[in-house]
Design an enzyme around this catalytic site. Sequence first.
Site, PDB file in Angstrom:
ATOM      1  N   PRO A 278       0.827  -1.208   0.000  1.00  0.00           N
ATOM      2  CA  PRO A 278       0.000   0.000   0.000  1.00  0.00           C
ATOM      3  C   PRO A 278       0.865   1.264   0.000  1.00  0.00           C
ATOM      4  O   PRO A 278       1.905   1.305   0.662  1.00  0.00           O
ATOM      5  CB  PRO A 278      -0.776  -0.102   1.318  1.00  0.00           C
ATOM      6  CG  PRO A 278       0.120  -0.891   2.213  1.00  0.00           C
ATOM      7  CD  PRO A 278       0.869  -1.853   1.331  1.00  0.00           C
ATOM      8  N   CYS A 346       3.076  29.169 -15.948  1.00  0.00           N
ATOM      9  CA  CYS A 346       2.612  29.643 -17.255  1.00  0.00           C
ATOM     10  C   CYS A 346       2.103  28.492 -18.119  1.00  0.00           C
ATOM     11  O   CYS A 346       2.708  28.123 -19.132  1.00  0.00           O
ATOM     12  CB  CYS A 346       3.736  30.390 -17.957  1.00  0.00           C
ATOM     13  SG  CYS A 346       4.288  31.777 -16.980  1.00  0.00           S
TER      14      CYS A 346
HETATM   15  C1  LIG Z   1       2.378   2.312  -7.317  1.00  0.00           C
HETATM   16  C2  LIG Z   1       2.510   0.924  -6.878  1.00  0.00           C
HETATM   17  C3  LIG Z   1       2.024   0.538  -5.615  1.00  0.00           C
HETATM   18  C4  LIG Z   1       1.289   1.476  -4.690  1.00  0.00           C
HETATM   19  O1  LIG Z   1       0.054   1.856  -5.185  1.00  0.00           O
HETATM   20  P1  LIG Z   1      -0.960   2.684  -4.257  1.00  0.00           P
HETATM   21  O2  LIG Z   1      -2.116   2.930  -5.134  1.00  0.00           O
HETATM   22  O3  LIG Z   1      -0.260   3.943  -3.877  1.00  0.00           O
HETATM   23  O4  LIG Z   1      -1.292   1.844  -3.081  1.00  0.00           O
HETATM   24  C5  LIG Z   1       2.215  -0.774  -5.224  1.00  0.00           C
HETATM   25  N1  LIG Z   1       2.853  -1.658  -6.020  1.00  0.00           N
HETATM   26  C6  LIG Z   1       3.330  -1.319  -7.242  1.00  0.00           C
HETATM   27  C7  LIG Z   1       4.017  -2.343  -8.062  1.00  0.00           C
HETATM   28  C8  LIG Z   1       3.174  -0.032  -7.709  1.00  0.00           C
HETATM   29  O5  LIG Z   1       3.631   0.302  -8.916  1.00  0.00           O
END
Ligand SMILES: *Cc1c(COP(=O)(O)O)cnc(C)c1O
Length: 423
Positions: A278, A346
């Site tokens: 997360p 801008c």
């Molecule tokens: C961006 C990403 C996350 C986190 O996603 P959230 O929406 O911020 O929880 C987890 N795993 C991977 C592989 C990602 O690219």
Amino acid sequence: MDVKPYISYINNKMHIENVSLDTIAEQVETPFYCYSHSAIKASYTAYTTAFNQLDTMICYAVKANSNQAILKTLANLGSGADVVSGGEIRRALSAGIPASKIVFSGVAKTKDEIAFALDQGIFQFNVESEPELLLISQLATQTNKLAAISIRINPNVCAKTHAKITTGKSENKFGIPITNARQVYQYAASLPGIKVQGVDVHIGSQLTDLQPFREAFAKLADFIAMLTMDGHDISVIDIGGGLGIGYGENEIEPDKNEYASIVKSCLGHLNCKIIMEPGRSIVGNAGVLVSSVVYVKKGDERQFLIIDAGMNDLIRPSMYDAYHQILPVDNTEQEMSVYDVVGPVCETGDTFTKNRELPTAKTDDLITILSCGAYGSVMSSHYNTRLNAPEIMVNDAQFSVIKPRLSYEELIAQETIPDWLSQ
Ligand SMILES: *Cc1c(COP(=O)(O)O)cnc(C)c1O
């Protein structure tokens, strides 16, 4: 009055925990990011509580907000890290997250990044292609190491989120299509220096409906059963991140307990370690961007609230058409006006919102853009030679600058004029 957890009006002034935002504004000047230490801890703990019946490891997605103080907050709670670059591995290590809790995701891991990750002994690589598997195998064998891997499966489900942040459809660049992933597992198992230990998915970001997760995890469970039949020893399931947050006023957030029960019912019987990644749902609503009104400009058809934060500080509205709540720091004004809230850059795209009814404002009034803890500061730039918005962390009644604003001198000193040009 509570605005978000740990963000509230006390005596008509917006506070993060027990610090008034105008007190911080006096000392650091606007615009600035401000995070609640307690809110971050609370959202992390909501995950550990929801998942207490499963063997889990939470690997915070560093890219959402990679400030050292935020990583340290999470390291102290026992969090691991999901990283997408060698730079993020270094950030995680430097904040005290051990390599044994780091998972390395991303479609374009370079030779140097893989070698560094192997050297540090990270928990696993989330592999996204066959050429990447081969490179990891070669680098691991050269240094007599065993690289633990999961393969990122693209389950071809629709995450029903913004097109720029959906990743689990077959047309996206991410992962290996579930239809030919079985062969890729055979290939991985045949390579020296590779230990096949798990399966990985990440279907997108800002998912507010849990159904796509259920669909993806169900497909994953069937797939793992097949891998086990093929003789692979799968002990890790990485379910990715992506749980959404409430950006709108009173918007209901997906429930972490419900999410946990979906994970448990789809994957619990497989007796694997569950990894979660997360990002947004840990830090998103723990942070705000505070800005001052520079001018109120009356156009022919609309009124513009021109503020001192721009798209270089927060790109989400222009890049993803994202909605952010905007509130005054002082909420005594009763009269309402309709504004387009715009920044100084801008570009016409430097617009935070159009036709928003807000309390009538004047020059120097402080306003707060909510839900800026994730994908805010990390995506900022110095476009238009604007100084970075500093980052502040509040803990109860104290606050600290966790990233200062660079000076113009420091900014310009990063560049050099070649000798042959200055003659
Ligand atoms: C961006 C990403 C996350 C986190 O996603 P959230 O929406 O911020 O929880 C987890 N795993 C991977 C592989 C990602 O690219």
